[in-house]
Enzyme design. Structure first.
Site, PDB file in Angstrom:
ATOM      1  N   LYS A  74      -8.655  -1.546  -7.514  1.00  0.00           N
ATOM      2  CA  LYS A  74      -7.308  -1.050  -7.208  1.00  0.00           C
ATOM      3  C   LYS A  74      -7.239  -0.613  -5.748  1.00  0.00           C
ATOM      4  O   LYS A  74      -8.141   0.050  -5.239  1.00  0.00           O
ATOM      5  CB  LYS A  74      -6.970   0.126  -8.136  1.00  0.00           C
ATOM      6  N   SER A 152      -0.063   2.882 -12.957  1.00  0.00           N
ATOM      7  CA  SER A 152       0.088   2.202 -11.679  1.00  0.00           C
ATOM      8  C   SER A 152      -0.943   1.103 -11.423  1.00  0.00           C
ATOM      9  O   SER A 152      -0.796   0.318 -10.481  1.00  0.00           O
ATOM     10  CB  SER A 152       0.007   3.224 -10.535  1.00  0.00           C
ATOM     11  N   SER A 176      -2.251   5.887 -15.563  1.00  0.00           N
ATOM     12  CA  SER A 176      -2.255   4.663 -14.770  1.00  0.00           C
ATOM     13  C   SER A 176      -3.324   3.651 -15.130  1.00  0.00           C
ATOM     14  O   SER A 176      -3.272   2.509 -14.669  1.00  0.00           O
ATOM     15  CB  SER A 176      -2.382   5.010 -13.282  1.00  0.00           C
TER      16      SER A 176
END
Length: 449
Positions: A74, A152, A176
């Site tokens: 990420k 996210s 997330s």
């Protein structure tokens, strides 16, 4: 479509010699270039690293059983030589990281290979996963009517779902990791905040920020958890289900927002665990209710901390570049005062202790999300619906974050359209190992079903 390999299966093929690291990384890079919106940037050194791994295998000297396995990162986490954009064009000209984040360095020491930085909700501040700057990644099982990926850690989840990589790393502040795992039929592990070294991870809300893996199985997540901590111990063994106690929070079944398939699949999973010898109670968990009430009454601690951190960006000369939906959510936190933060922190400490006592050794089960992945187009077109849907999506994961409960989201079934549903198993803060051993047993029981 052929089923995608798990990380454990990939490691076995590498050991046998039926796959090599160069092949794996080449395929991953090729797929990543074709998958719109999944990656923000690719690591130019990945193929060289793969060649070194393949040579170690040829000489019978792999660094670990995971040597040569590519993974995705990420873009909140530093990878040496690459920018950390946080999914925002306000950071597009930031200098490349000079060193790996601690967890990435630990995984490299095992021979694992980061192939690129994945897309996300801007600044990691949404549970839906939309990103107007780099495109919104979507799963490949509903291409005709794209659904949101969950956020996210959207790109990390979709990189695994599409079979680009077998494993990815995400961050989780309010849901997330758990939410994108739920929407895409994956397993996601949100660890207690102290489990991993956070050096080199861009913060959002420092009190609540955590890390964790996304993969196809709990077994893969357990191996990744060890690699992220620089450990390759003997694989954890499942706790016999007859030794486990679970509490299913019953009030969720009365929630009108809970979709029928989510409820039905959770009930079936609970029944299966009982059949396999586990103790499963269905009753209210009062501490969970009090935690939800606290968030509603006093506000979200993560919003307070995120606004303090990102206010200079939002109110600065580049503030107009921020996704309006993210900016609106951040600005809304401006009204939360210091007294609210003090009240939240005091109550948080009390609630964490209360949850430990109320569970009394049991593990908590809830749905991960009350609904399946919403349609993407509706959320792109309607800001009010975006805000409402975002809160609804995070409603069941935020309490665990506030109480710093490690949680494993895992598939519970599908709805009538074939969209994944998910259950969430949580333990008190710091009980990560116990949770993972239990979830290995749960996974085995549910797969057998």
């Amino acid at each position: 479509m052929q089923p995608h390999l798990t990380m454990v299966q990939t490691a076995s093929k590498l050991r046998e010699g039926s796959l090599d690291a160069v092949e794996l990384v080449s395929i991953a890079i090729g797929k990543s270039r074709e998958a719109r919106g999944v990656f923000i940037s690719l690591d130019d050194s990945a193929l060289d690293a793969a060649g070194q791994s393949a040579q170690r295998r040829r000489f019978g000297a792999p660094l670990s059983p995971l040597d040569g396995i590519p993974f995705a990162v990420k873009d909140m986490i530093d990878v040496a030589g690459m920018r950390t954009t946080a999914g925002s064009t306000t950071r597009i000209d930031s200098p490349p990281a000079t060193r790996d984040a601690a967890v990435i360095a630990a995984m490299r020491a095992m021979g694992m290979i980061p192939v690129g930085k994945t897309n996300l909700s801007e600044f990691a501040y949404s549970g839906l996963g939309l990103n107007p700057h780099f495109g919104t990644p979507t799963a490949d099982f509903h291409a005709n009517a794209p659904r949101v990926p969950g956020g996210s850690s959207s790109g990390s989840a979709i990189a695994v779902q599409r079979g680009i990589v077998t494993a990815a790393i995400g961050t989780d502040t309010a849901g997330s990791i758990r939410v994108p795992a739920a929407f895409n039929g994956l397993v996601g592990f949100r660890a207690s905040t102290g489990r991993y070294d956070m050096h080199g991870v861009l913060p959002l809300a420092v009190t609540l920020d955590s890390l964790g893996p996304l993969a196809r199985t709990v077994e893969d997540c357990v191996l990744l958890d060890g690699a992220m901590r620089g450990r390759m111990d003997r694989p954890a063994s499942p706790t016999p289900l007859a030794q486990l106690r679970f509490i299913v929070d019953s009030p969720v079944f009365a929630d009108a927002a809970l979709e029928a398939a989510v409820a039905a699949n959770l009930r079936q999973a609970a029944a299966r665990l009982r059949q396999c010898g586990a103790s499963v109670e269905v009753r209210p968990v009062r501490t969970l209710m009090r935690t939800r009430e606290s968030i509603e009454a006093h506000g979200w601690l993560g919003a307070i901390e995120a606004w303090r951190l990102l206010r200079p960006v939002v109110e600065g000369e580049r503030g107009g570049q921020v996704d309006r939906r993210i900016r609106n959510r951040l600005v809304a936190a401006k009204a939360l005062d210091r007294q609210a933060q003090a009240r939240i922190r005091a109550l948080r400490a009390e609630l964490m202790l209360s949850m430990l006592h109320e569970l009394d050794g049991a593990l908590l089960i809830t749905p991960t999300v009350k609904h399946v992945a919403p349609l993407l187009a509706a959320l792109e077109d309607d800001d009010d619906w975006f805000a409402t849907s975002n809160l609804a999506t995070l409603a069941l994961t935020m309490p665990g974050s506030l109480l710093d409960m490690p949680g494993v989201a895992m598939p519970s079934g599908v709805d009538e359209q074939g969209l994944p549903t998910s259950l969430l198993i949580c333990a008190p803060r710091g009980h990560d190992d116990r949770l993972l051993r239990a979830c290995l047993a749960v996974e085995s029981a549910l797969q057998a079903r």
